[in-house]
Write an enzyme that holds these catalytic residues in place. Structure first.
Site, PDB file in Angstrom:
ATOM      1  N   GLY A   8     -11.102   2.501  -7.954  1.00 49.94           N
ATOM      2  CA  GLY A   8     -11.010   1.882  -6.227  1.00 49.94           C
ATOM      3  C   GLY A   8     -12.290   2.873  -5.494  1.00 49.94           C
ATOM      4  O   GLY A   8     -12.792   4.106  -5.832  1.00 49.94           O
ATOM      5  N   THR A  10     -12.484   4.635  -2.937  1.00 48.30           N
ATOM      6  CA  THR A  10     -11.438   5.474  -2.108  1.00 48.30           C
ATOM      7  C   THR A  10     -11.362   6.883  -2.884  1.00 48.30           C
ATOM      8  O   THR A  10     -12.203   8.197  -2.876  1.00 48.30           O
ATOM      9  CB  THR A  10     -10.489   6.034  -0.657  1.00 48.30           C
ATOM     10  OG1 THR A  10     -11.258   4.691  -0.346  1.00 48.30           O
ATOM     11  CG2 THR A  10     -10.377   7.311  -0.151  1.00 48.30           C
ATOM     12  N   ASN A  11     -10.230   6.368  -4.108  1.00 51.01           N
ATOM     13  CA  ASN A  11     -10.163   7.216  -4.947  1.00 51.01           C
ATOM     14  C   ASN A  11     -10.229   6.793  -6.299  1.00 51.01           C
ATOM     15  O   ASN A  11      -9.590   5.439  -6.252  1.00 51.01           O
ATOM     16  CB  ASN A  11      -8.842   7.926  -4.488  1.00 51.01           C
ATOM     17  CG  ASN A  11      -8.305   8.339  -3.569  1.00 51.01           C
ATOM     18  OD1 ASN A  11      -8.986   9.394  -3.653  1.00 51.01           O
ATOM     19  ND2 ASN A  11      -7.258   7.916  -2.202  1.00 51.01           N
ATOM     20  N   VAL A  13      -7.451   6.625  -9.494  1.00 52.45           N
ATOM     21  CA  VAL A  13      -6.172   7.271 -10.003  1.00 52.45           C
ATOM     22  C   VAL A  13      -6.145   7.044 -12.238  1.00 52.45           C
ATOM     23  O   VAL A  13      -6.533   5.886 -12.277  1.00 52.45           O
ATOM     24  CB  VAL A  13      -5.009   6.050  -9.301  1.00 52.45           C
ATOM     25  CG1 VAL A  13      -3.879   7.043  -9.711  1.00 52.45           C
ATOM     26  CG2 VAL A  13      -5.495   6.363  -7.871  1.00 52.45           C
ATOM     27  N   ALA A 108     -10.956  -6.326  -9.210  1.00 52.36           N
ATOM     28  CA  ALA A 108      -9.945  -6.114 -10.537  1.00 52.36           C
ATOM     29  C   ALA A 108      -8.716  -6.266  -9.857  1.00 52.36           C
ATOM     30  O   ALA A 108      -7.580  -5.994 -10.232  1.00 52.36           O
ATOM     31  CB  ALA A 108     -10.524  -5.431 -11.563  1.00 52.36           C
ATOM     32  N   ASP A 109      -8.732  -5.005  -8.965  1.00 51.39           N
ATOM     33  CA  ASP A 109      -7.943  -4.520  -8.148  1.00 51.39           C
ATOM     34  C   ASP A 109      -6.720  -5.498  -7.591  1.00 51.39           C
ATOM     35  O   ASP A 109      -5.616  -5.762  -8.145  1.00 51.39           O
ATOM     36  CB  ASP A 109      -8.160  -3.710  -7.522  1.00 51.39           C
ATOM     37  CG  ASP A 109      -8.075  -3.558  -6.607  1.00 51.39           C
ATOM     38  OD1 ASP A 109      -9.247  -4.709  -6.010  1.00 51.39           O
ATOM     39  OD2 ASP A 109      -8.708  -3.354  -5.717  1.00 51.39           O
ATOM     40  N   ARG A 110      -7.883  -6.499  -6.924  1.00 49.97           N
ATOM     41  CA  ARG A 110      -6.401  -8.409  -6.622  1.00 49.97           C
ATOM     42  C   ARG A 110      -5.968  -8.792  -7.557  1.00 49.97           C
ATOM     43  O   ARG A 110      -5.103  -9.345  -7.707  1.00 49.97           O
ATOM     44  CB  ARG A 110      -7.049  -8.852  -6.326  1.00 49.97           C
ATOM     45  CG  ARG A 110      -8.373  -7.893  -5.150  1.00 49.97           C
ATOM     46  CD  ARG A 110      -9.731  -8.834  -3.929  1.00 49.97           C
ATOM     47  NE  ARG A 110      -8.874  -9.802  -3.203  1.00 49.97           N
ATOM     48  CZ  ARG A 110      -9.549 -11.211  -2.894  1.00 49.97           C
ATOM     49  NH1 ARG A 110     -10.275 -11.232  -2.802  1.00 49.97           N
ATOM     50  NH2 ARG A 110      -8.333 -11.404  -2.209  1.00 49.97           N
ATOM     51  N   ASP A 129      -2.325  -5.057  -0.073  1.00 51.21           N
ATOM     52  CA  ASP A 129      -3.237  -3.680  -0.552  1.00 51.21           C
ATOM     53  C   ASP A 129      -3.148  -3.144   0.392  1.00 51.21           C
ATOM     54  O   ASP A 129      -5.061  -3.352   0.733  1.00 51.21           O
ATOM     55  CB  ASP A 129      -3.742  -3.969  -1.772  1.00 51.21           C
ATOM     56  CG  ASP A 129      -3.571  -3.273  -2.281  1.00 51.21           C
ATOM     57  OD1 ASP A 129      -3.388  -1.833  -1.791  1.00 51.21           O
ATOM     58  OD2 ASP A 129      -4.402  -2.262  -3.666  1.00 51.21           O
TER      59      ASP A 129
END
Length: 258
Positions: A8, A10-11, A13, A108-110, A129
Site C-alpha cells: 500500500g 503507507t505500508n 504487509v 489492486a487492493d480494492r 477500507d
C-alpha cells in the site's frame, strides 16, 4: 505455502498462508526504491523467528498500488524464494465482472477486498477500507464490482489541517468524549472523528439510495475498529480482508500463473 504481499501507499504487509491458516505476517513502511535485497534481509529474519524458511514458499501473490515498488517486490520473490509472483491485474480470473469505465485503473487492493467480501457476505455490499485513502468499493446484487468512492484518509486530513492552519497542533485520532470540544485538541478530534462518521453514514446511505437496496457494509484497515464503535452503519469488521482476497485470487489463478 503462499507468500502474500499487500503493498500500500503507507505500508507493505507480508504474510504466509499454509493452506489453512496464516503462519505469520510482517509490516514495513513503504519505500518505493527499497531493493529486493533490503526486503530479503528484513523478511527472512522475521520468517525464521516464526519457524519459516524461504524453501517453504512455493507461490507468491502481490497486490501493489505503488508502481515503483513492484519491480523489487517481484525480484524478491524470484531471487530469494524461487517463485514467479502472481501480480493482481484486472484481466485475471476474478470470478466476477469489473463493470467500471476503465477496469485497469481500479486499485489492486480494492479488487481483492471486493473478492473476499463477496465470498463471505451477502450482496449487494460495500467495503470501506481505512487506509491512506478511505475507499468505498461496491459490489451489486449480481456479485459484480461496479465502482466506488475515494476520500482522503484520516491521517491525510490530520496532516492537512496541521499544515494549513498555523495555530493548530498535530493531533492523533481518537474518539472524543463529547461532540462539542471545550479546547482546541478535543475540538479538532471531534471534527475529524465525527466528520468521518458522518462521511461513512452519508455515503453508505447514498449508495443504498442509488442501488435502491439495502447494502451490507464491511470495514477493514487499521482504523476500522475505531470507527465501527461510532456508528451502526458498519455491519461487519474484517481486518484480514485484503490478504484473504489475495489468497482467493491466487487459488483461482494458480494454474495460469504456473
Amino acid at each position: 505455502m503462499l507468500l502474500a504481499i499487500d503493498a500500500g501507499n503507507t505500508n507493505v504487509v507480508f504474510a504466509v498462508w499454509d493452506g489453512a491458516a496464516w503462519r505469520g505476517r510482517w509490516r514495513i513502511a513503504t519505500v518505493p526504491d527499497r531493493t529486493a535485497d533490503e526486503y530479503a534481509v528484513w523478511l527472512v529474519q522475521l520468517m525464521a523467528w516464526d519457524g519459516l524458511v524461504p524453501a517453504d514458499i512455493d507461490a507468491a501473490a502481490i497486490a501493489c498500488v505503488v508502481p515503483n515498488a513492484l519491480y523489487n517486490l517481484r525480484r524478491l520473490c524470484r531471487d530469494r524464494f524461487g517463485v514467479e509472483a502472481m501480480v493482481t491485474r484486472s484481466d485475471l480470473d476474478w470470478g466476477f465482472a469489473i463493470r467500471t469505465d476503465n477496469p485497469r485503473e481500479v486499485g489492486a487492493d480494492r479488487l481483492v477486498n471486493a473478492l473476499a467480501a463477496r465470498v463471505r457476505y451477502p450482496c449487494p455490499l460495500a467495503v470501506i477500507d481505512f487506509g491512506t485513502a478511505t475507499t468505498f468499493d461496491v459490489v451489486d446484487a449480481a456479485g459484480d464490482y461496479i465502482g466506488g468512492v475515494i476520500a482522503p484518509g484520516i491521517n491525510l486530513s490530520l496532516d492537512a489541517l496541521h499544515r494549513a492552519a498555523a495555530a493548530l497542533p498535530r493531533i492523533s485520532i481518537g474518539r472524543p468524549q463529547a461532540v462539542v470540544g471545550r479546547s482546541t485538541v478535543p475540538a479538532m478530534q471531534s471534527g475529524v472523528y465525527w466528520g468521518y462518521v458522518g462521511l461513512i453514514e452519508g455515503i453508505a446511505r447514498r449508495i443504498e439510495a442509488e442501488l435502491d437496496q439495502k447494502v451490507t457494509v464491511i470495514a477493514t484497515g487499521g482504523l476500522a475498529p475505531l470507527f465501527m464503535d461510532g456508528t451502526t452503519a458498519i455491519h461487519h469488521l474484517d481486518p484480514d480482508l485484503t490478504l484473504d482476497g489475495l489468497v482467493l485470487l491466487a487459488e483461482r489463478n494458480m494454474k495460469a500463473t504456473a
